[in-house]
Design an enzyme around this catalytic site. Structure first.
Site, PDB file in Angstrom:
ATOM      1  N   SER A 156       0.835  -1.195   0.000  1.00 11.11           N
ATOM      2  CA  SER A 156       0.000   0.000   0.000  1.00 11.11           C
ATOM      3  C   SER A 156       0.870   1.246   0.000  1.00 11.11           C
ATOM      4  O   SER A 156       1.972   1.237   0.573  1.00 11.11           O
ATOM      5  CB  SER A 156      -0.897   0.024   1.243  1.00 11.11           C
ATOM      6  OG  SER A 156      -1.577   1.264   1.348  1.00 11.11           O
ATOM      7  N   TYR A 170      -1.914  -1.102  10.233  1.00 11.00           N
ATOM      8  CA  TYR A 170      -2.009  -1.295   8.786  1.00 11.00           C
ATOM      9  C   TYR A 170      -0.788  -0.698   8.079  1.00 11.00           C
ATOM     10  O   TYR A 170      -0.134  -1.361   7.274  1.00 11.00           O
ATOM     11  CB  TYR A 170      -3.299  -0.659   8.254  1.00 11.00           C
ATOM     12  CG  TYR A 170      -3.482  -0.810   6.758  1.00 11.00           C
ATOM     13  CD1 TYR A 170      -3.945  -2.008   6.213  1.00 11.00           C
ATOM     14  CD2 TYR A 170      -3.182   0.235   5.885  1.00 11.00           C
ATOM     15  CE1 TYR A 170      -4.099  -2.159   4.843  1.00 11.00           C
ATOM     16  CE2 TYR A 170      -3.328   0.098   4.511  1.00 11.00           C
ATOM     17  CZ  TYR A 170      -3.797  -1.102   3.997  1.00 11.00           C
ATOM     18  OH  TYR A 170      -3.944  -1.251   2.636  1.00 11.00           O
TER      19      TYR A 170
END
Length: 266
Positions: A156, A170
Protein backbone atom coordinates in the site's frame (compact mmCIF):
# COMPACT_ATOMS: atom_id res chain seq x y z
CA UNK A 1 13.70 -8.81 -34.29
CA UNK A 2 12.30 -11.96 -32.67
CA UNK A 3 8.56 -12.61 -32.64
CA UNK A 4 8.94 -13.05 -28.86
CA UNK A 5 8.94 -9.23 -28.67
CA UNK A 6 5.23 -9.08 -29.62
CA UNK A 7 3.19 -7.80 -26.67
CA UNK A 8 0.81 -10.75 -27.07
CA UNK A 9 3.59 -13.15 -26.06
CA UNK A 10 5.36 -10.80 -23.63
CA UNK A 11 2.24 -10.46 -21.47
CA UNK A 12 0.89 -13.99 -22.00
CA UNK A 13 -0.46 -15.65 -18.84
CA UNK A 14 -2.62 -18.26 -20.60
CA UNK A 15 -2.74 -21.59 -18.73
CA UNK A 16 -0.68 -20.27 -15.80
CA UNK A 17 -1.87 -21.53 -12.41
CA UNK A 18 -2.51 -18.58 -10.10
CA UNK A 19 -3.64 -18.20 -6.48
CA UNK A 20 -5.14 -14.90 -5.35
CA UNK A 21 -5.85 -14.63 -1.62
CA UNK A 22 -8.72 -12.30 -0.74
CA UNK A 23 -9.74 -12.83 -4.37
CA UNK A 24 -13.49 -12.44 -3.99
CA UNK A 25 -13.64 -8.66 -3.67
CA UNK A 26 -11.76 -5.40 -4.04
CA UNK A 27 -8.26 -5.40 -5.51
CA UNK A 28 -8.01 -9.20 -5.26
CA UNK A 29 -11.12 -9.59 -7.42
CA UNK A 30 -9.82 -7.03 -9.93
CA UNK A 31 -6.61 -9.05 -10.29
CA UNK A 32 -8.36 -12.45 -10.43
CA UNK A 33 -10.70 -11.11 -13.13
CA UNK A 34 -7.72 -9.86 -15.16
CA UNK A 35 -6.00 -13.25 -15.11
CA UNK A 36 -9.17 -15.22 -15.92
CA UNK A 37 -10.04 -13.11 -18.98
CA UNK A 38 -6.46 -13.64 -20.16
CA UNK A 39 -6.78 -17.43 -19.99
CA UNK A 40 -5.21 -18.34 -16.64
CA UNK A 41 -6.43 -20.96 -14.18
CA UNK A 42 -7.11 -18.92 -11.05
CA UNK A 43 -7.75 -20.15 -7.53
CA UNK A 44 -9.32 -17.59 -5.22
CA UNK A 45 -9.54 -17.76 -1.46
CA UNK A 46 -11.53 -15.73 1.05
CA UNK A 47 -13.21 -16.23 4.41
CA UNK A 48 -16.78 -16.32 3.11
CA UNK A 49 -17.39 -19.61 1.27
CA UNK A 50 -20.67 -18.33 -0.16
CA UNK A 51 -19.12 -15.20 -1.69
CA UNK A 52 -15.97 -17.01 -2.83
CA UNK A 53 -17.97 -19.74 -4.60
CA UNK A 54 -20.28 -17.23 -6.28
CA UNK A 55 -17.42 -15.06 -7.57
CA UNK A 56 -15.54 -18.12 -8.89
CA UNK A 57 -18.65 -19.22 -10.77
CA UNK A 58 -19.16 -15.75 -12.28
CA UNK A 59 -15.51 -15.40 -13.35
CA UNK A 60 -15.48 -18.89 -14.91
CA UNK A 61 -18.52 -17.94 -17.00
CA UNK A 62 -16.57 -14.97 -18.38
CA UNK A 63 -13.67 -17.20 -19.44
CA UNK A 64 -11.62 -18.08 -21.36
CA UNK A 65 -9.68 -19.05 -18.23
CA UNK A 66 -11.29 -20.63 -15.18
CA UNK A 67 -11.71 -19.71 -11.55
CA UNK A 68 -11.88 -22.16 -8.64
CA UNK A 69 -12.92 -21.28 -5.10
CA UNK A 70 -11.05 -22.59 -2.04
CA UNK A 71 -12.43 -20.66 0.95
CA UNK A 72 -10.02 -20.24 3.88
CA UNK A 73 -9.53 -17.96 6.88
CA UNK A 74 -5.87 -17.08 6.55
CA UNK A 75 -5.63 -15.66 10.08
CA UNK A 76 -5.14 -19.30 11.08
CA UNK A 77 -1.94 -21.24 10.37
CA UNK A 78 -4.00 -24.47 10.13
CA UNK A 79 -6.08 -22.85 7.40
CA UNK A 80 -2.90 -21.81 5.56
CA UNK A 81 -1.80 -25.46 5.66
CA UNK A 82 -5.23 -26.66 4.51
CA UNK A 83 -5.29 -24.21 1.59
CA UNK A 84 -1.80 -25.33 0.56
CA UNK A 85 -2.85 -29.00 0.74
CA UNK A 86 -5.98 -28.32 -1.35
CA UNK A 87 -3.91 -26.62 -4.07
CA UNK A 88 -1.36 -29.45 -3.89
CA UNK A 89 -4.08 -32.06 -4.44
CA UNK A 90 -5.13 -30.34 -7.65
CA UNK A 91 -1.86 -28.95 -9.05
CA UNK A 92 1.76 -30.02 -9.39
CA UNK A 93 2.87 -26.42 -10.07
CA UNK A 94 1.88 -22.91 -9.01
CA UNK A 95 3.14 -20.22 -11.39
CA UNK A 96 1.85 -17.14 -9.57
CA UNK A 97 1.04 -16.41 -5.90
CA UNK A 98 -0.74 -13.14 -5.20
CA UNK A 99 -0.80 -12.36 -1.48
CA UNK A 100 -3.68 -9.90 -1.30
CA UNK A 101 -5.76 -10.90 1.76
CA UNK A 102 -5.56 -8.18 4.36
CA UNK A 103 -7.27 -6.29 7.14
CA UNK A 104 -7.22 -2.72 8.38
CA UNK A 105 -8.18 -0.89 11.56
CA UNK A 106 -8.31 2.83 12.24
CA UNK A 107 -8.64 4.24 15.73
CA UNK A 108 -7.20 6.94 17.97
CA UNK A 109 -3.80 6.11 19.44
CA UNK A 110 -5.33 6.49 22.93
CA UNK A 111 -7.82 3.64 22.48
CA UNK A 112 -6.27 1.50 19.70
CA UNK A 113 -6.89 -2.11 20.85
CA UNK A 114 -4.08 -4.63 21.24
CA UNK A 115 -6.17 -7.35 19.64
CA UNK A 116 -6.77 -5.24 16.51
CA UNK A 117 -3.05 -4.54 16.16
CA UNK A 118 -2.31 -8.26 16.49
CA UNK A 119 -4.95 -9.26 13.93
CA UNK A 120 -3.79 -6.75 11.30
CA UNK A 121 -0.09 -7.61 11.66
CA UNK A 122 -0.83 -11.33 11.62
CA UNK A 123 -2.89 -11.35 8.41
CA UNK A 124 -1.07 -8.61 6.50
CA UNK A 125 2.47 -9.75 7.27
CA UNK A 126 2.99 -13.01 9.13
CA UNK A 127 0.48 -15.06 7.16
CA UNK A 128 1.90 -13.77 3.87
CA UNK A 129 5.16 -15.33 5.00
CA UNK A 130 3.42 -18.52 6.22
CA UNK A 131 1.56 -19.07 2.95
CA UNK A 132 4.54 -18.25 0.75
CA UNK A 133 6.70 -20.61 2.79
CA UNK A 134 4.12 -23.41 2.50
CA UNK A 135 3.69 -22.95 -1.26
CA UNK A 136 7.42 -22.76 -2.11
CA UNK A 137 7.63 -26.37 -3.37
CA UNK A 138 4.81 -25.72 -5.89
CA UNK A 139 6.30 -22.37 -6.93
CA UNK A 140 9.76 -23.94 -7.34
CA UNK A 141 8.24 -26.71 -9.49
CA UNK A 142 6.82 -24.07 -11.87
CA UNK A 143 9.98 -21.95 -12.09
CA UNK A 144 12.39 -21.89 -15.05
CA UNK A 145 15.16 -19.46 -16.01
CA UNK A 146 13.22 -17.77 -18.86
CA UNK A 147 9.88 -18.02 -17.08
CA UNK A 148 10.32 -17.60 -13.32
CA UNK A 149 7.52 -18.29 -10.87
CA UNK A 150 6.12 -15.08 -9.44
CA UNK A 151 5.15 -13.90 -5.96
CA UNK A 152 3.23 -10.63 -5.90
CA UNK A 153 2.52 -9.05 -2.52
CA UNK A 154 -0.15 -6.36 -2.33
CA UNK A 155 1.26 -3.58 -0.20
CA UNK A 156 0.00 0.00 0.00
CA UNK A 157 1.05 3.61 -0.47
CA UNK A 158 0.26 3.85 3.26
CA UNK A 159 3.39 1.77 3.84
CA UNK A 160 5.41 4.50 2.09
CA UNK A 161 3.88 7.84 3.04
CA UNK A 162 2.15 8.98 6.23
CA UNK A 163 -1.62 8.38 5.98
CA UNK A 164 -4.11 10.96 7.20
CA UNK A 165 -6.03 8.37 9.20
CA UNK A 166 -4.75 6.65 12.34
CA UNK A 167 -4.05 3.24 10.81
CA UNK A 168 -1.01 2.37 12.92
CA UNK A 169 -0.91 -1.41 12.43
CA UNK A 170 -2.01 -1.30 8.79
CA UNK A 171 0.64 1.22 7.73
CA UNK A 172 3.34 -0.58 9.71
CA UNK A 173 2.31 -3.97 8.28
CA UNK A 174 2.51 -2.68 4.70
CA UNK A 175 5.91 -1.03 5.22
CA UNK A 176 7.15 -4.32 6.68
CA UNK A 177 5.60 -6.26 3.79
CA UNK A 178 7.49 -4.11 1.29
CA UNK A 179 10.77 -4.86 3.08
CA UNK A 180 9.96 -8.58 3.39
CA UNK A 181 9.27 -8.58 -0.38
CA UNK A 182 12.80 -7.31 -1.02
CA UNK A 183 14.34 -9.83 1.39
CA UNK A 184 12.40 -12.70 -0.25
CA UNK A 185 13.45 -11.50 -3.70
CA UNK A 186 17.10 -11.57 -2.64
CA UNK A 187 16.89 -15.15 -1.42
CA UNK A 188 14.50 -16.69 -3.96
CA UNK A 189 16.21 -15.52 -7.14
CA UNK A 190 18.43 -18.59 -7.15
CA UNK A 191 15.26 -20.71 -7.29
CA UNK A 192 14.08 -18.65 -10.30
CA UNK A 193 11.24 -17.09 -8.33
CA UNK A 194 10.61 -13.35 -8.55
CA UNK A 195 9.05 -11.46 -5.66
CA UNK A 196 7.58 -7.99 -6.06
CA UNK A 197 5.04 -5.78 -4.34
CA UNK A 198 2.33 -3.56 -5.76
CA UNK A 199 1.53 -0.52 -3.58
CA UNK A 200 -1.95 0.63 -4.61
CA UNK A 201 -3.27 4.09 -3.96
CA UNK A 202 -7.02 4.72 -3.75
CA UNK A 203 -9.18 2.10 -5.50
CA UNK A 204 -12.88 1.27 -5.16
CA UNK A 205 -12.91 -1.56 -2.62
CA UNK A 206 -14.83 -2.57 0.49
CA UNK A 207 -11.86 -1.51 2.61
CA UNK A 208 -11.87 1.94 0.97
CA UNK A 209 -15.67 2.34 0.54
CA UNK A 210 -16.37 4.39 3.66
CA UNK A 211 -13.26 6.53 3.22
CA UNK A 212 -14.20 7.29 -0.39
CA UNK A 213 -17.76 8.11 0.68
CA UNK A 214 -16.59 10.50 3.39
CA UNK A 215 -13.54 12.03 1.70
CA UNK A 216 -13.94 11.18 -2.03
CA UNK A 217 -13.35 14.66 -3.44
CA UNK A 218 -10.40 15.26 -1.14
CA UNK A 219 -8.84 11.90 -2.09
CA UNK A 220 -9.21 12.52 -5.84
CA UNK A 221 -7.83 16.03 -5.28
CA UNK A 222 -4.64 14.47 -3.91
CA UNK A 223 -4.15 12.28 -7.00
CA UNK A 224 -2.21 14.15 -9.72
CA UNK A 225 -3.88 12.05 -12.45
CA UNK A 226 -7.26 13.19 -11.12
CA UNK A 227 -9.07 9.89 -10.57
CA UNK A 228 -9.09 6.81 -8.36
CA UNK A 229 -7.73 3.51 -9.62
CA UNK A 230 -9.65 1.31 -12.07
CA UNK A 231 -9.53 -2.51 -12.13
CA UNK A 232 -7.37 -2.50 -15.28
CA UNK A 233 -4.68 -0.45 -13.54
CA UNK A 234 -3.87 -3.03 -10.89
CA UNK A 235 -4.70 -6.15 -12.93
CA UNK A 236 -2.36 -5.11 -15.76
CA UNK A 237 0.48 -4.41 -13.30
CA UNK A 238 0.07 -7.91 -11.80
CA UNK A 239 -0.03 -9.48 -15.29
CA UNK A 240 3.17 -7.63 -16.22
CA UNK A 241 4.93 -9.00 -13.12
CA UNK A 242 3.62 -12.55 -13.73
CA UNK A 243 4.50 -12.73 -17.44
CA UNK A 244 7.64 -12.71 -19.61
CA UNK A 245 7.44 -8.91 -19.56
CA UNK A 246 8.34 -8.82 -15.86
CA UNK A 247 10.65 -11.83 -15.74
CA UNK A 248 13.73 -9.69 -14.95
CA UNK A 249 11.98 -7.52 -12.37
CA UNK A 250 12.34 -8.64 -8.76
CA UNK A 251 12.49 -6.91 -5.39
CA UNK A 252 10.47 -3.96 -6.73
CA UNK A 253 7.74 -2.08 -4.88
CA UNK A 254 5.60 -0.53 -7.61
CA UNK A 255 3.21 2.26 -6.64
CA UNK A 256 -0.03 2.13 -8.66
CA UNK A 257 -1.44 5.32 -7.27
CA UNK A 258 -1.98 7.94 -9.97
CA UNK A 259 0.97 9.90 -8.62
CA UNK A 260 -0.26 10.19 -5.03
CA UNK A 261 3.24 9.68 -3.63
CA UNK A 262 4.84 12.28 -5.90
CA UNK A 263 2.27 15.04 -5.66
CA UNK A 264 4.03 18.38 -5.49
CA UNK A 265 3.33 20.37 -2.34
CA UNK A 266 2.04 23.87 -3.11
Amino acid sequence: MSSSMHTSSLFDVKDKVVLVTGGSRGIGLMIAHGFVVNGAKVYISSRSAKVCDKVAEELSKLGPGQCISIPADLQSLDEVKRLTAEIGKRESKLHVLINNAGATWGESISTYPDQAFEKVMNLNLKRVFSLTQALLPLLTAAATVPHPASIINIGSVDGIHIPTQETYAYSASKAALHQMTRVMAGHLGERHITCNAIAPGPFESKMMAQTLKDFGDQIVGNVPLGRIGQPEDVAATAIYLASRAGAYTTGAVIPVDGGTLVKAKH
